[in-house]
Design a protein around this motif. Structure first.
Motif, PDB file in Angstrom:
ATOM      1  N   THR A 251       3.822  10.749  11.155  1.00 60.36           N
ATOM      2  CA  THR A 251       4.119  11.937  11.958  1.00 60.36           C
ATOM      3  C   THR A 251       4.127  11.574  13.439  1.00 60.36           C
TER       4      THR A 251
ATOM      5  N   LEU B 259      -0.416  22.307  14.241  1.00 63.56           N
ATOM      6  CA  LEU B 259       0.028  21.704  12.978  1.00 63.56           C
ATOM      7  C   LEU B 259       0.527  20.276  13.148  1.00 63.56           C
ATOM      8  N   ASN B 260       1.104  19.957  14.293  1.00 61.50           N
ATOM      9  CA  ASN B 260       1.554  18.578  14.534  1.00 61.50           C
ATOM     10  C   ASN B 260       0.351  17.624  14.378  1.00 61.50           C
TER      11      ASN B 260
ATOM     12  N   LEU C 123      -1.101  17.682  10.653  1.00 62.40           N
ATOM     13  CA  LEU C 123      -0.322  16.853   9.711  1.00 62.40           C
ATOM     14  C   LEU C 123      -0.679  15.378   9.883  1.00 62.40           C
TER      15      LEU C 123
ATOM     16  N   ILE D 136      -4.089  14.771   8.346  1.00 54.74           N
ATOM     17  CA  ILE D 136      -4.021  14.712   6.872  1.00 54.74           C
ATOM     18  C   ILE D 136      -3.547  13.322   6.436  1.00 54.74           C
ATOM     19  N   GLU D 137      -2.554  12.801   7.123  1.00 50.43           N
ATOM     20  CA  GLU D 137      -2.057  11.459   6.782  1.00 50.43           C
ATOM     21  C   GLU D 137      -3.137  10.411   6.966  1.00 50.43           C
TER      22      GLU D 137
ATOM     23  N   ASN E 168      -5.723  10.839   4.188  1.00 49.65           N
ATOM     24  CA  ASN E 168      -5.157  10.338   2.920  1.00 49.65           C
ATOM     25  C   ASN E 168      -5.307   8.821   2.808  1.00 49.65           C
TER      26      ASN E 168
ATOM     27  N   SER F 149      -4.993  12.250  17.043  1.00 42.02           N
ATOM     28  CA  SER F 149      -4.823  13.642  16.601  1.00 42.02           C
ATOM     29  C   SER F 149      -5.656  14.613  17.431  1.00 42.02           C
TER      30      SER F 149
END
Ligand code: PXG
Length: 289
Positions: free
Chosen positions: A136, A154-155, A158, A161-162, A165, A184
């Motif tokens: 992202t 949200l940018n 996201l 989250i990456e 993960n 982030s």
């Protein structure tokens, strides 16, 4: 706990806003995350200036003076006995009709929450953290300028989250040009050949208050500071790297994308900057008591 909403304090369970507030419906609003150290609201003025600039950028006219907003912050700390903690301030566009048009919103709302903070464990400041670059990209300054600390996160989410993960707590985001932007929820710095280097504002980043405070510390220590374009290559080959943020303070980065950075532990310049930063936080701000 009591939460400030538009001039009054409410018990936590009664602190509510309308589902028609455009802050909720469209993420149309702003926020701040501010630290309190021994009754000192660190750099409150700089945070309030950032609110004013962000408000200007989203064409939201603030109906309060800077002093009024400051008073709400001080009062929220006093009421809740927060001498060391965290303030989350939120400004929303206010209650309006369904539909994007912000002009249907009668007046903005100001919310101030003063709470405890979950600190990073002490060992993070010695051992440092590992980062990974995520797919992202940080949104372009021509889309929604990342300088605006808006309720649209949200940018960043996201990207987070990456990172999660892949088993990482924080990540590096590049901008739409492929250059280093920020993390982030933190800004990034490198140290190379004795210079402190960080991406410039047009690289797509939030102009962090801790970023500015760290650059101030560097100047006081006689360390040259450069704001420029950085690539991942520069970070991989840095002598030291670290993150700055209100929650993070100054955290060493010891790995990016599987490459060890410098000696793989907190570097000497990072340590000096963290030491001076921690001296400043108790005096450079607005006192609560
Ligand atoms: N970049 C981004 C995208 C941020 O969200 C920073 C840099 C650092 O800015 P400051 O002004 O804090 O030095 C931030 C700040 C939270 C939280 O609750 C997030 C931030 C700050 C405080 C709390 O996740 N992000």
């Amino acid at each position: 706990m009591e939460v400030y909403i538009d001039g009054k304090f409410y018990k936590k369970e009664d602190a509510k806003i309308s589902v028609f507030d455009h802050g909720l419906l469209y993420g149309d609003g702003l926020f701040e995350g501010i630290r309190v150290y021994d009754n000192c609201i660190f750099k409150l003025d700089a945070h309030l200036e950032r609110i004013e600039y962000s408000a200007k950028a989203i064409a939201l006219e603030l109906p309060w003076t800077r002093e009024e907003i400051a008073r709400a912050h001080v009062e929220a700390c006093r009421r809740n006995g927060v001498a060391n903690g965290y303030i989350r301030s939120v400004i929303t566009r206010g209650v309006g009709d369904l539909g994007l048009n912000p002009h249907t919103c009668a007046k903005p709302s100001l919310i101030v929450i003063a709470d405890k903070i979950a600190l990073y464990p002490a060992e993070v400041y010695e051992k440092g953290i590992r980062l990974i670059t995520v797919p992202t990209r940080r949104m372009s300054v021509a889309a929604l300028p990342p300088m605006v600390k808006s309720l649209n996160y949200l940018n960043n989410i996201l990207a987070k989250i990456e990172a999660l993960n892949c088993g990482f707590d924080e990540c590096l985001l590049l901008n739409d040009q492929g250059n280093v932007a920020e993390c982030s929820g933190d800004n990034i710095f490198i140290v190379h050949k004795g210079k402190l280097i960080t991406p410039m504002p047009s690289s797509s980043l939030l102009m962090g208050i801790t970023r500015a405070a760290t650059m101030e510390c560097a100047r006081e220590l006689g360390i040259p500071v450069v704001e420029t374009t950085l690539t991942r290559y520069d970070v991989w080959n840095a002598d030291e790297a670290f993150l700055t943020g209100s929650a993070a303070e100054v955290i060493p980065v010891v790995e990016l994308d599987g490459r060890k950075i410098g000696a793989g532990k907190c570097g000497p310049i990072t340590a000096k900057l963290l030491e001076l930063f921690r001296k400043k936080v108790r005096t450079d701000g607005v006192m609560v008591a």
